[in-house]
Scaffold this active site. Structure first.
Site, short mmCIF file in Angstrom:
data_model
loop_
_atom_site.label_atom_id
_atom_site.label_comp_id
_atom_site.label_asym_id
_atom_site.label_seq_id
_atom_site.Cartn_x
_atom_site.Cartn_y
_atom_site.Cartn_z
N GLY A 189 0.86 -1.19 0.00
CA GLY A 189 0.00 0.00 0.00
C GLY A 189 0.89 1.24 0.00
N VAL A 190 0.30 2.37 0.42
CA VAL A 190 1.04 3.64 0.35
C VAL A 190 2.28 3.60 1.24
CG1 VAL A 190 0.66 6.11 0.29
CG2 VAL A 190 -1.29 4.60 0.38
N ALA A 279 3.03 -3.12 7.13
CA ALA A 279 2.30 -1.92 6.67
C ALA A 279 1.02 -2.38 5.99
CB ALA A 279 3.18 -1.12 5.71
N ASP A 322 -9.27 10.35 10.84
CA ASP A 322 -9.07 8.90 10.65
C ASP A 322 -10.03 8.05 11.48
OD1 ASP A 322 -6.97 9.46 8.98
OD2 ASP A 322 -5.47 8.33 10.11
N HIS A 454 5.23 27.99 -20.63
CA HIS A 454 6.16 27.07 -21.30
C HIS A 454 7.58 27.44 -20.93
CE1 HIS A 454 7.92 24.49 -24.32
NE2 HIS A 454 8.72 25.49 -24.66
P1 FAD Z 1 -3.96 11.59 14.13
O1 FAD Z 1 -3.01 12.35 13.32
O2 FAD Z 1 -3.71 10.14 14.36
O3 FAD Z 1 -4.05 12.34 15.52
C1 FAD Z 1 -4.83 11.89 16.58
C2 FAD Z 1 -4.32 12.48 17.86
O4 FAD Z 1 -5.23 12.16 18.92
C3 FAD Z 1 -2.97 11.91 18.29
O5 FAD Z 1 -2.11 12.94 18.69
C4 FAD Z 1 -3.31 11.00 19.44
O6 FAD Z 1 -2.24 10.88 20.39
C5 FAD Z 1 -4.50 11.73 20.05
N1 FAD Z 1 -5.39 10.88 20.85
C6 FAD Z 1 -5.87 9.65 20.54
N2 FAD Z 1 -6.67 9.20 21.55
C7 FAD Z 1 -6.69 10.18 22.49
C8 FAD Z 1 -7.32 10.31 23.74
N3 FAD Z 1 -8.11 9.36 24.24
N4 FAD Z 1 -7.10 11.44 24.45
C9 FAD Z 1 -6.30 12.43 23.97
N5 FAD Z 1 -5.68 12.35 22.79
C10 FAD Z 1 -5.88 11.25 22.05
N6 FAD Z 1 -1.68 11.35 5.07
C11 FAD Z 1 -1.61 12.25 4.06
O7 FAD Z 1 -2.61 12.92 3.77
N7 FAD Z 1 -0.45 12.45 3.39
C12 FAD Z 1 0.67 11.75 3.66
O8 FAD Z 1 1.71 11.95 3.04
C13 FAD Z 1 0.62 10.78 4.70
N8 FAD Z 1 1.71 10.06 5.04
C14 FAD Z 1 1.65 9.17 6.06
C15 FAD Z 1 2.78 8.43 6.39
C16 FAD Z 1 2.75 7.52 7.42
C17 FAD Z 1 4.00 6.74 7.76
C18 FAD Z 1 1.56 7.35 8.18
C19 FAD Z 1 1.52 6.40 9.34
C20 FAD Z 1 0.43 8.08 7.87
C21 FAD Z 1 0.45 8.98 6.80
N9 FAD Z 1 -0.67 9.71 6.43
C22 FAD Z 1 -0.60 10.61 5.40
C23 FAD Z 1 -1.95 9.57 7.14
C24 FAD Z 1 -2.13 10.73 8.14
O9 FAD Z 1 -1.05 10.73 9.04
C25 FAD Z 1 -3.45 10.58 8.87
O10 FAD Z 1 -4.50 10.48 7.93
C26 FAD Z 1 -3.70 11.78 9.76
O11 FAD Z 1 -2.67 11.96 10.71
C27 FAD Z 1 -5.02 11.62 10.51
O12 FAD Z 1 -5.26 12.76 11.27
P2 FAD Z 1 -6.16 12.72 12.59
O13 FAD Z 1 -6.08 14.08 13.16
O14 FAD Z 1 -7.47 12.13 12.27
O15 FAD Z 1 -5.45 11.67 13.56
P1 NAD Z 2 -2.97 0.64 2.76
O1 NAD Z 2 -4.37 0.30 3.01
O2 NAD Z 2 -2.61 1.72 1.82
O3 NAD Z 2 -2.18 -0.66 2.25
C1 NAD Z 2 -2.14 -1.84 2.98
C2 NAD Z 2 -1.79 -2.97 2.02
O4 NAD Z 2 -1.52 -4.13 2.79
C3 NAD Z 2 -2.95 -3.31 1.07
O5 NAD Z 2 -2.47 -3.37 -0.24
C4 NAD Z 2 -3.41 -4.68 1.57
O6 NAD Z 2 -3.92 -5.49 0.56
C5 NAD Z 2 -2.13 -5.24 2.15
N1 NAD Z 2 -2.33 -6.28 3.16
C6 NAD Z 2 -3.22 -6.30 4.17
N2 NAD Z 2 -3.05 -7.42 4.91
C7 NAD Z 2 -2.02 -8.11 4.37
C8 NAD Z 2 -1.35 -9.33 4.70
N3 NAD Z 2 -1.72 -10.06 5.73
N4 NAD Z 2 -0.33 -9.73 3.91
C9 NAD Z 2 0.06 -8.99 2.84
N5 NAD Z 2 -0.53 -7.83 2.49
C10 NAD Z 2 -1.54 -7.40 3.25
O7 NAD Z 2 -2.35 0.91 4.21
P2 NAD Z 2 -0.95 1.51 4.65
O8 NAD Z 2 0.00 1.52 3.54
O9 NAD Z 2 -0.61 0.79 5.91
O10 NAD Z 2 -1.33 3.00 5.00
C11 NAD Z 2 -2.29 3.29 6.03
C12 NAD Z 2 -3.01 4.56 5.76
O11 NAD Z 2 -2.12 5.67 5.87
C13 NAD Z 2 -3.61 4.58 4.39
O12 NAD Z 2 -5.00 4.66 4.53
C14 NAD Z 2 -3.10 5.80 3.73
O13 NAD Z 2 -4.12 6.59 3.20
C15 NAD Z 2 -2.38 6.57 4.82
N6 NAD Z 2 -1.11 7.03 4.24
C16 NAD Z 2 -1.18 7.96 3.26
C17 NAD Z 2 -0.01 8.38 2.64
C18 NAD Z 2 -0.10 9.39 1.56
O14 NAD Z 2 -1.12 10.06 1.44
N7 NAD Z 2 0.94 9.57 0.75
C19 NAD Z 2 1.21 7.84 3.02
C20 NAD Z 2 1.23 6.87 3.99
C21 NAD Z 2 0.05 6.48 4.61
#
Ligand code: FAD
Ligand code: NAD
Length: 480
Positions: A189-190, A279, A322, A454
């Site tokens: 995935g991503v 992941a 999320d 361009h």
């Molecule tokens: P979060 O960012 O998860 O924030 C939730 C917050 O709530 C956290 O600080 C947590 O500690 C706090 N919290 C939880 N429960 C409680 C509680 N009970 N009391 C108080 N605080 C609490 N998305 C993109 O759009 N572009 C990207 O390039 C991208 N790259 C990513 C790369 C990685 C490696 C990962 C893991 C994710 C990526 N994402 C990306 C996804 C993105 O990070 C999430 O979609 C985004 O952070 C969600 O925002 P949120 O505010 O809903 O939750």
């Molecule tokens: P994802 O849903 O993008 O990909 C997970 C992949 O794992 C899927 O292709 C799925 O088929 C595979 N999978 C699931 N179970 C498996 C198994 N048992 N064995 C092998 N493959 C398996 O999830 P992610 O890459 O973990 O990312 C999580 C979230 O974070 C995504 O929803 C994404 O939107 C967000 N994210 C976004 C960005 C970005 O916007 N550039 C970057 C990183 C993460």
């Protein structure tokens, strides 16, 4: 009844902190509660996105891409560097500095907007009371409205339990202290593609095991097929149809390694890795976020159930980001945060869920908005296609980076744009033009009639729009 705040936001990720700031801008007395603790044991705002998600991953993607460019591509520009050395410690320190500057920036923004930032773990009780636990202290706050933005966490696999610095999730994979020789990634995935790319560029052999038999099923399949071919050429070994069976930690020559057993169409397979990155998606943080008496409804995947306006089953309680349905993307959560703040202030607001751009920050980048060709086919939609490859773009040639294309899908009769798919350099930036055009209800002809500078990569969008009408200038199109 008087309350402590007009709005309490639970969570300070991109959904929660944006909601809190917008509420404050609208004159609403707001608190934002967050429990994120960084590796130094300090509270750190910004959620997953800033601490262990979007920002640190993009910092490493940028650094590792420069490393790869310096190793492989500078010579074609006539730049000879001699031997290029990796200083991973400095690369990681740069990433950590960016994270700490940005998370500190959120704290400053909340303060400047007079949002009360409260550190602790919150739980919604009945009657919009919120219990906050921090260290040995427990406090109860009340508000007229609650916004839950508690985010998500990595899904763990029972057959690959996280093991200190050997089997890791995305957070662990952002902080390896040396480049492993061989890395396994579960999930193409991503995250698998982005972090797999980082470590491959830095010198690791990377094998990605994906359970599904289709690569990137949510992307346009023409682009996905090209992307798969390019990743393979780069050395990313993506194996589809791989069903993970078990993992074992083995010690070979005093070195701990991970044995991965999986099944594919050829039968049982076994690979040994120095690190394994799991992941396989993320799950909403809904455990312990509300008391039974708060009576919120969860859907079958444990997301908080909400309508299009992010209202939960309880009046005055909203959920965003999320922790609710829809793509798990920072910008989607932020838009929901702004919408809910406006709604609480009795203003009109909505989120256009049909036009949320998606980006994969590999090289080349992949970005899209709207419908894919396979979705249009499945819906029986009458559509037209215009494709323009970057290999025919003067600017892409000058950059030395000609992989990918722009593809526009428009409605067969009205010409209204239904989807735009881009693979190529700066696709994450180019897609914004497509989102803007689609928000304004543009047709492909509207883009065809627009003047683009361009030489620029944007000209490929112009040419793809011309190609919809079979009149691209810089490629020869088959006669229709
Ligand atoms: P979060 O960012 O998860 O924030 C939730 C917050 O709530 C956290 O600080 C947590 O500690 C706090 N919290 C939880 N429960 C409680 C509680 N009970 N009391 C108080 N605080 C609490 N998305 C993109 O759009 N572009 C990207 O390039 C991208 N790259 C990513 C790369 C990685 C490696 C990962 C893991 C994710 C990526 N994402 C990306 C996804 C993105 O990070 C999430 O979609 C985004 O952070 C969600 O925002 P949120 O505010 O809903 O939750
Ligand atoms: P994802 O849903 O993008 O990909 C997970 C992949 O794992 C899927 O292709 C799925 O088929 C595979 N999978 C699931 N179970 C498996 C198994 N048992 N064995 C092998 N493959 C398996 O999830 P992610 O890459 O973990 O990312 C999580 C979230 O974070 C995504 O929803 C994404 O939107 C967000 N994210 C976004 C960005 C970005 O916007 N550039 C970057 C990183 C993460």
């Amino acid at each position: 009844m008087s309350t402590d705040f007009e709005v309490i936001v639970i969570g300070a990720g991109p959904a929660g902190y944006v909601a809190a700031i917008r509420c404050a801008q609208l004159g609403i007395k707001t608190a934002c509660i967050d429990n994120w603790v960084n590796e130094k044991g300090k509270s750190s705002l910004g959620g997953t996105c800033l601490n262990v998600g979007c920002i640190p991953s993009k910092a490493l993607l940028q650094s590792s891409e420069l490393f790869e460019q310096a190793n492989n591509n500078f010579e074609q520009h006539g730049i000879k560097l001699g031997s290029v050395k990796l200083d991973l410690k400095t690369m990681m320190a740069r990433k950590n500095k960016i994270v700490s500057e940005l998370t500190g920036g959120i704290a400053a923004l909340l303060k400047a907007n007079k949002v009360e930032a409260i550190v602790g773990t919150a739980k919604l009780l009945a009657d919009k009371k919120v219990e906050v636990v921090h260290a040995a202290e427990k406090n109860i706050y009340t508000a007229e409205n609650i916004i839950i933005a508690s985010g998500s966490s990595s899904i763990e696999l029972a057959v690959a339990p996280l093991t200190d610095n050997l089997i890791v999730d995305s957070t662990g994979a952002l902080s390896f202290d040396s480049v492993p020789d061989k890395i396994g990634v579960i999930g193409a995935g991503v995250i698998g593609l982005e972090l797999g790319s980082v470590w491959r560029r830095l010198g690791a052999k990377v094998v990605v095991l994906e359970a599904q038999d289709v690569f990137l099923p949510t992307a346009d399949q023409q682009i996905a097929r090209d992307a798969q071919r390019l990743y393979k050429k780069q050395g990313l070994d993506i194996r589809l149809n791989a069903r993970l069976l078990s993992t074992n930690i083995k010690t070979v020559n005093k070195r701990k390694q991970v044995e991965v057993n999986y099944q594919d169409e050829k039968g049982d397979q076994c690979e040994i890795f120095d690190k394994l990155i799991v992941a396989v998606g993320r799950k909403p943080n809904t455990d312990h976020i509300f008391d039974e008496e708060a009576e919120l409804i969860l859907d079958e995947r444990c997301f908080i159930h909400v309508n299009d306006q992010c209202e939960t089953s309880q009046p005055g309680v909203y959920a965003i980001g999320d922790v609710v349905r829809g793509p798990m993307l920072a910008h989607k959560g932020s838009e929901e945060g702004m919408m809910v703040a406006e709604l609480i202030a009795d203003k009109h607001a909505s989120v256009n869920y049909d036009l949320i751009p998606a980006v994969i920050y590999t090289h080349p980048e992949i970005a899209w908005v709207g419908k894919t060709e396979q979705q249009l086919k499945a819906a029986g939609e009458n559509y037209k296609t215009g494709v323009f490859p970057f290999v025919a773009s003067g600017r892409a040639k000058a950059q030395g980076d000609t992989s990918g294309m722009v593809k526009i899908l428009s409605q067969g009769e009205t010409d209204r744009i239904l989807g735009v798919h881009i693979m190529g350099s700066h696709a994450s930036e180019l897609i914004a033009q497509a989102v803007t055009a689609m928000e304004l209800g543009a047709s492909a002809e509207d883009i065809a009639l627009t003047i683009f500078a361009h030489p620029s990569l944007s000209e490929a969008l112009h040419e793809a729009a011309l190609a919809v009408d079979n009149r691209a200038i810089h490629i020869v199109q088959p006669k229709r």
